[in-house]
Scaffold this active site. Structure first.
Site, short mmCIF file in Angstrom:
data_model
loop_
_atom_site.label_atom_id
_atom_site.label_comp_id
_atom_site.label_asym_id
_atom_site.label_seq_id
_atom_site.Cartn_x
_atom_site.Cartn_y
_atom_site.Cartn_z
N ALA A 62 0.86 -1.20 0.00
CA ALA A 62 0.00 0.00 0.00
C ALA A 62 0.88 1.23 0.00
O ALA A 62 2.09 1.15 0.26
CB ALA A 62 -0.88 0.01 1.26
N THR A 103 -7.73 -0.19 7.05
CA THR A 103 -7.32 0.76 8.09
C THR A 103 -8.49 1.39 8.84
O THR A 103 -9.59 1.52 8.29
CB THR A 103 -6.49 1.88 7.41
OG1 THR A 103 -6.29 2.94 8.33
CG2 THR A 103 -7.18 2.45 6.19
N ASP A 104 -8.21 1.81 10.07
CA ASP A 104 -9.17 2.61 10.85
C ASP A 104 -9.49 3.94 10.16
O ASP A 104 -10.51 4.55 10.45
CB ASP A 104 -8.57 2.89 12.25
CG ASP A 104 -7.19 3.53 12.19
OD1 ASP A 104 -6.37 3.12 11.34
OD2 ASP A 104 -6.92 4.46 12.98
N TYR A 127 -5.77 9.16 2.03
CA TYR A 127 -5.33 7.80 2.38
C TYR A 127 -6.56 6.94 2.72
O TYR A 127 -6.74 5.84 2.18
CB TYR A 127 -4.36 7.86 3.56
CG TYR A 127 -4.02 6.51 4.15
CD1 TYR A 127 -3.27 5.57 3.44
CD2 TYR A 127 -4.46 6.15 5.43
CE1 TYR A 127 -2.97 4.33 3.98
CE2 TYR A 127 -4.15 4.91 5.98
CZ TYR A 127 -3.41 4.00 5.25
OH TYR A 127 -3.12 2.78 5.79
N LYS A 131 -7.93 3.80 0.51
CA LYS A 131 -7.97 2.45 1.10
C LYS A 131 -9.40 1.91 1.07
O LYS A 131 -9.62 0.72 0.81
CB LYS A 131 -7.45 2.48 2.55
CG LYS A 131 -5.95 2.71 2.68
CD LYS A 131 -5.09 1.57 2.14
CE LYS A 131 -5.30 0.26 2.87
NZ LYS A 131 -4.43 -0.81 2.32
N TRP A 149 -2.76 1.80 14.13
CA TRP A 149 -1.63 2.09 15.03
C TRP A 149 -0.66 0.91 15.06
O TRP A 149 -0.32 0.36 16.12
CB TRP A 149 -2.12 2.38 16.45
CG TRP A 149 -2.92 3.62 16.65
CD1 TRP A 149 -3.72 4.25 15.72
CD2 TRP A 149 -3.05 4.40 17.85
NE1 TRP A 149 -4.31 5.35 16.28
CE2 TRP A 149 -3.92 5.46 17.58
CE3 TRP A 149 -2.52 4.29 19.12
CZ2 TRP A 149 -4.27 6.42 18.55
CZ3 TRP A 149 -2.87 5.23 20.09
CH2 TRP A 149 -3.73 6.29 19.80
N1 LIG Z 1 1.20 1.16 9.44
C1 LIG Z 1 0.03 1.36 10.05
O1 LIG Z 1 -0.05 1.98 11.13
C2 LIG Z 1 -1.24 0.81 9.43
C3 LIG Z 1 -2.45 1.09 10.08
C4 LIG Z 1 -3.62 0.59 9.53
C5 LIG Z 1 -3.58 -0.16 8.37
N2 LIG Z 1 -2.40 -0.40 7.75
C6 LIG Z 1 -2.42 -1.18 6.50
O2 LIG Z 1 -1.65 -2.35 6.69
C7 LIG Z 1 -1.00 -2.69 5.46
C8 LIG Z 1 0.48 -2.91 5.71
O3 LIG Z 1 1.02 -1.70 6.26
P1 LIG Z 1 2.58 -1.56 6.56
O4 LIG Z 1 2.71 -0.73 7.79
O5 LIG Z 1 3.23 -2.88 6.47
O6 LIG Z 1 3.01 -0.67 5.31
P2 LIG Z 1 4.47 -0.41 4.72
O7 LIG Z 1 5.50 -0.75 5.74
O8 LIG Z 1 4.43 0.97 4.14
O9 LIG Z 1 4.59 -1.50 3.56
C9 LIG Z 1 3.91 -1.37 2.34
C10 LIG Z 1 4.77 -2.02 1.28
O10 LIG Z 1 4.08 -1.94 0.02
C11 LIG Z 1 5.06 -1.62 -0.96
N3 LIG Z 1 4.43 -1.06 -2.16
C12 LIG Z 1 3.99 0.21 -2.35
N4 LIG Z 1 3.56 0.36 -3.61
C13 LIG Z 1 3.72 -0.84 -4.23
C14 LIG Z 1 3.48 -1.30 -5.55
N5 LIG Z 1 2.96 -0.50 -6.49
N6 LIG Z 1 3.78 -2.58 -5.86
C15 LIG Z 1 4.34 -3.40 -4.91
N7 LIG Z 1 4.60 -3.01 -3.64
C16 LIG Z 1 4.29 -1.74 -3.31
C17 LIG Z 1 5.94 -0.63 -0.24
O11 LIG Z 1 7.16 -0.42 -0.94
P3 LIG Z 1 7.89 1.04 -0.78
O12 LIG Z 1 8.15 1.23 0.69
O13 LIG Z 1 9.13 0.85 -1.60
O14 LIG Z 1 6.94 2.04 -1.33
C18 LIG Z 1 6.13 -1.32 1.10
O15 LIG Z 1 7.18 -2.27 1.07
C19 LIG Z 1 -1.33 -1.58 4.47
O16 LIG Z 1 -2.40 -1.98 3.66
C20 LIG Z 1 -1.79 -0.43 5.34
O17 LIG Z 1 -2.71 0.39 4.67
C21 LIG Z 1 -1.21 0.06 8.26
#
Ligand SMILES: NC(=O)c1ccc[n+]([C@@H]2O[C@H](COP(=O)([O-])OP(=O)(O)OC[C@H]3O[C@@H](n4cnc5c(N)ncnc54)[C@H](OP(=O)(O)O)[C@@H]3O)[C@@H](O)[C@H]2O)c1
Length: 286
Positions: A62, A103-104, A127, A131, A149
């Site tokens: 994402a 996400t929340d 965002y 999503k 979070w």
């Molecule tokens: N982090 C939070 O607090 C949180 C909260 C609620 C929900 N979420 C959801 O949980 C999920 C995982 O979050 P996370 O924290 O693991 O996110 P993250 O650490 O930002 O990881 C997302 C990964 O997706 C990759 N990506 C982005 N664009 C892409 C593309 N076009 N093709 C292939 N890969 C791509 C990113 O690569 P690059 O880094 O190189 O762009 C990154 O490695 C997401 O769906 C997010 O919306 C996260």
């Protein structure tokens, strides 16, 4: 079970792939990130899916930089919405399902009681909107886990920032008018694996348990690390600097009705899981 994972180098994707390798050795995993599979490219998506023939696509990829999304609206929709459409189209070709992390931020945060899976979304930010658009690409055969979070051992997250700040000097400020529940990736991944094993579908909310604010969470982190918690001062969201473009939901508490009613029980309280994670991370910051 054959799993194609996107975003496998991200915070959740990395630990998901690692844990599956340890606990579910019979599952075949194709771990991809941008270099292996850019899911905004429909041809690449179909090529990867047609050759690997997954049973489930675990879509952890994402654009998660919430403030960047406000400036890069097309990019946010390309990655979070259109990329999910292409993965769903690819999944249909081979009879696979999609497991989408959400996400929340799909809620407006104006509520005062925890949001259930069936409550109407109303995102405030690009965002959150992009999503939610990704969620809407899916159907009732797919699985959606909304979380919030998130903090784990890989990648950058707010807990690592708090640990770093605790080792420094002087006061730090955190808002005391935004409420939510932390989610430690280890607990999230455990639930993800159970839901996949059970071939679940539909929407689930998964965080740890017990509500807190960013201010109280930071004080807890300082106390746990033996730093002076009186260095943490509360401020209001309105006092934050204006470079934070994306509006944050003030009350981001997700109720876990689907987990409870589905017989999965509850996740651990965040204090337990955050303490374990701090113990794992603290040495990197000494
Ligand atoms: N982090 C939070 O607090 C949180 C909260 C609620 C929900 N979420 C959801 O949980 C999920 C995982 O979050 P996370 O924290 O693991 O996110 P993250 O650490 O930002 O990881 C997302 C990964 O997706 C990759 N990506 C982005 N664009 C892409 C593309 N076009 N093709 C292939 N890969 C791509 C990113 O690569 P690059 O880094 O190189 O762009 C990154 O490695 C997401 O769906 C997010 O919306 C996260």
């Amino acid at each position: 079970m054959r799993l194609l994972v996107t975003g496998a180098k991200g915070q959740v994707g990395s630990e998901f792939v690692e844990t599956v390798a340890q606990k579910e050795s019979s599952w075949e995993v194709l771990a991809t990130d941008k270099d292996e599979l850019d899911f905004t490219n429909r041809v690449e998506v179909f090529g990867a899916i047609d050759s690997f023939l997954p049973d489930i696509i675990v879509h952890c990829g994402a654009l998660t930089a919430v403030d960047l999304c406000e400036d890069e609206v097309e990019l946010a929709y390309s990655i979070n919405a259109m990329g999910t459409r292409f993965l769903k189209q690819g999944a249909r070709r081979v009879g696979a399902s999609v497991f989408y992390l959400s996400t929340d931020y799909v809620f407006n945060g104006l509520g005062t009681t925890p949001y259930r899976e069936w409550d109407a979304p109303d995102p405030l930010s690009i965002y959150g909107k992009s999503k939610l658009a990704g969620e809407l690409e899916l159907d009732s055969s797919d699985l959606i886990v909304r979380t919030a979070w998130v903090m784990g051992k890989y990648g950058n997250n707010i807990l690592k920032t708090m640990i770093r700040l605790s080792k420094g000097q002087g006061d730090v400020t955190f808002v005391d008018d935004q409420f939510g529940i932390p989610t430690v990736v280890t607990d999230l991944v455990d639930v993800m694996i159970k839901l996949i094993s059970d071939r679940q579908s539909g929407i689930y909310h998964v965080t740890n348990c017990e509500v807190t604010s960013w201010y109280d969470l930071t004080k807890f982190v300082f106390e746990t690390l033996g730093a002076d918690p009186s260095r943490v001062l509360p401020i209001a969201t309105s006092q934050l600097d204006s470079s934070r473009k994306a509006p944050r939901p003030a009350y981001s508490v997700l109720d876990h009705s689907a987990l409870r009613l589905g017989g999965y029980g509850e996740t651990p309280i965040w204090q337990e899981s955050v303490s374990c994670l701090i113990a794992q991370l603290r040495d990197s910051y000494l």
